[in-house]
Design an enzyme around this catalytic site. Structure first.
Site, PDB file in Angstrom:
ATOM      1  N   ASP A 180      38.720  32.334  55.749  1.00  0.00           N
ATOM      2  CA  ASP A 180      38.506  33.702  56.234  1.00  0.00           C
ATOM      3  C   ASP A 180      39.896  34.334  56.381  1.00  0.00           C
ATOM      4  OD1 ASP A 180      38.179  36.022  57.782  1.00  0.00           O
ATOM      5  OD2 ASP A 180      36.472  35.194  58.891  1.00  0.00           O
ATOM      6  N   LYS A 227      37.669  45.507  58.602  1.00  0.00           N
ATOM      7  CA  LYS A 227      38.920  45.510  59.353  1.00  0.00           C
ATOM      8  C   LYS A 227      40.030  46.135  58.499  1.00  0.00           C
ATOM      9  CE  LYS A 227      36.111  43.406  62.077  1.00  0.00           C
ATOM     10  NZ  LYS A 227      35.947  41.965  62.129  1.00  0.00           N
ATOM     11  N   TYR A 269      35.626  33.409  64.367  1.00  0.00           N
ATOM     12  CA  TYR A 269      35.024  34.669  64.781  1.00  0.00           C
ATOM     13  C   TYR A 269      33.664  34.403  65.449  1.00  0.00           C
ATOM     14  CZ  TYR A 269      32.851  39.247  64.344  1.00  0.00           C
ATOM     15  OH  TYR A 269      32.210  40.413  64.615  1.00  0.00           O
ATOM     16  N   ARG A 328      21.218  46.068  42.696  1.00  0.00           N
ATOM     17  CA  ARG A 328      21.428  44.854  43.500  1.00  0.00           C
ATOM     18  C   ARG A 328      22.187  43.832  42.653  1.00  0.00           C
ATOM     19  NH1 ARG A 328      17.612  41.398  43.316  1.00  0.00           N
ATOM     20  NH2 ARG A 328      15.915  42.833  43.756  1.00  0.00           N
TER      21      ARG A 328
HETATM   22  C1  LIG Z   1      34.807  41.037  62.090  1.00  0.00           C
HETATM   23  C2  LIG Z   1      35.015  39.689  61.536  1.00  0.00           C
HETATM   24  C3  LIG Z   1      34.008  39.025  60.798  1.00  0.00           C
HETATM   25  C4  LIG Z   1      32.630  39.619  60.611  1.00  0.00           C
HETATM   26  O1  LIG Z   1      32.668  40.762  59.810  1.00  0.00           O
HETATM   27  P1  LIG Z   1      31.653  42.017  59.952  1.00  0.00           P
HETATM   28  O2  LIG Z   1      32.171  42.927  58.911  1.00  0.00           O
HETATM   29  O3  LIG Z   1      31.780  42.534  61.346  1.00  0.00           O
HETATM   30  O4  LIG Z   1      30.283  41.497  59.669  1.00  0.00           O
HETATM   31  C5  LIG Z   1      34.313  37.791  60.256  1.00  0.00           C
HETATM   32  N1  LIG Z   1      35.512  37.207  60.441  1.00  0.00           N
HETATM   33  C6  LIG Z   1      36.496  37.808  61.143  1.00  0.00           C
HETATM   34  C7  LIG Z   1      37.804  37.124  61.300  1.00  0.00           C
HETATM   35  C8  LIG Z   1      36.282  39.063  61.719  1.00  0.00           C
HETATM   36  O5  LIG Z   1      37.258  39.636  62.423  1.00  0.00           O
END
Ligand SMILES: *Cc1c(COP(=O)(O)O)cnc(C)c1O
Length: 377
Positions: A170, A195, A98, A46
């Site tokens: 982000d 993604k 998001y 961890r």
């Molecule tokens: C999918 C997404 C998230 C969240 O991520 P997860 O891996 O699904 O927890 C956060 N920000 C954006 C822009 C996303 O597309």
């Protein structure tokens, strides 16, 4: 080092001991100590794991930061960043963040008295006006989902500096291949690595890079305390994904440009949202702060019925949430990702019932055009 080379050579890429050119998967929870408290730098997975560490080093270098952290999902990454705040603090956030981030702020962290304002951050004056005495951070998503709105990151960095705020970005949609927010003045960059970074619809993961030793120390403390770490197998999959990130982004963007041209010529498409279009709001800023326009496109086919018809007829576009994979995905925000937002609010934002969002993959562009063409007939 140029971007494409960096995707292959940044960070820790192999194993010095054996010469293996791929980082081994250290599937392990604990590490033998020579004497009590005398260890190799690894005590418990961890706190630190060599495979995760290799990934964290790679993403740090891709984002030009000081330190990187890998989490079990994008949401675990965002939650851990929010743990840098104190109860009573306030954050100014992009209004169409998001959906999971929206839910975290309004359904979970509100109970811990972490306050927020959702603001159209593409307008810097609105951001300035939203700053309160207890504001501690600006939280920006650019481009956004599904309207691909662009926020000027250099402007945000100026505002953050003037007001002593953390700038958190982000960077999921742009990826470090196209956009490096730390170079533009951000303090913290995060990804849903689920993604583009993973890129193959086979991992759920989150990554964070910070630009100072202090933030690195604080976030490691939180990562180790809260414990939402990424496992070694998934860390390895992300490192493999990163190797082709450049190739994938180039291919998906090329396809996107072709698809946009097709959509522009189609009589049934009213509005197209794509940062690469010269008349897209924020096009000049996108051009200035990123090296590419990405592979997300939204377009309006007029009605929910027409959109449903298109979705049911496509063959190469998989009807699914998520984005950023090798395969093209298609979705209807009003009925899927944004269904929880009241219709009136959706329409205010521009998310109409006939708005289709596609995440363009790396199939042959001609096939993708052919597919959309037959689906819209
Ligand atoms: C999918 C997404 C998230 C969240 O991520 P997860 O891996 O699904 O927890 C956060 N920000 C954006 C822009 C996303 O597309």
């Amino acid at each position: 080092m140029k971007s494409k080379t960096k995707m292959i050579h940044a960070g820790i890429t192999g194993d010095e001991k054996t010469g293996a050119v791929s980082v081994p998967i250290y599937q392990v929870s604990t590490y033998a100590q020579e004497a009590a408290g005398k260890h190799t730098g690894y005590e418990y997975s961890r706190t630190g794991n060599p495979t995760r560490h290799a990934l964290e080093t790679t993403i740090t270098q891709l984002e030009n930061g000081k330190s990187g952290f890998a989490f079990g999902s994008g949401m675990a990454a965002i939650t851990s960043i929010m743990m840098l705040m104190d109860s009573g603090d306030h954050i100014v956030m992009t209004d169409d963040v998001y959906g999971g981030t929206y839910r975290l702020m309004t359904g979970v962290l509100n109970r811990f008295n972490l306050d927020h304002s959702f603001i159209d951050t593409s307008d810097p004056d609105k951001v300035k006006a939203a700053i309160q005495p207890n504001t501690k951070a600006l939280y920006i998503e650019t481009p956004t989902n599904p309207l691909l709105k662009i926020t000027d990151l250099k402007k945000m960095a100026e505002i953050a500096k003037e007001n002593d705020l953390l700038l958190i970005v982000d960077n999921t949609f742009a990826t470090p291949y196209w956009q490096q927010p730390i170079d533009l003045g951000a303090d913290i960059v995060l990804h849903s690595a689920t993604k583009y970074i993973g890129g193959h619809s086979d991992v759920v993961a989150g990554l964070v890079v910070v630009n100072s030793e202090k933030l690195a120390e604080d976030l490691h403390y939180i990562q180790n305390s809260v414990g939402g770490v990424l496992g070694p197998q998934d860390s390895w999959l992300l490192m493999r994904g990163i190797k082709t990130l450049g190739l994938r982004m180039e291919a998906a963007e090329k396809n996107s440009q072709q698809l946009v041209e097709f959509l522009q010529s189609h009589p049934q498409v009213s509005t197209i949202y794509y940062p690469g279009l010269a008349d897209h709001k924020g096009h000049d800023i996108a051009k200035d702060q990123a090296d590419g326009f990405g592979a997300m496109i939204s377009f309006d086919v007029g009605s929910s019925e027409k959109a449903d018809e298109v979705l049911s007829k496509v063959k190469y576009f998989t009807l699914a949430e998520s984005l950023g994979a090798v395969e093209s995905l298609i979705s209807l925000p009003a009925k899927m990702t944004h269904a929880s937002i009241p219709r009136e609010r959706r329409l205010e934002l521009g998310i109409t019932d006939g708005l289709i969002r596609i995440s363009v993959g790396i199939e042959d562009g001609d096939d993708l055009i052919e597919d959309l063409k037959q689906a819209m007939e």
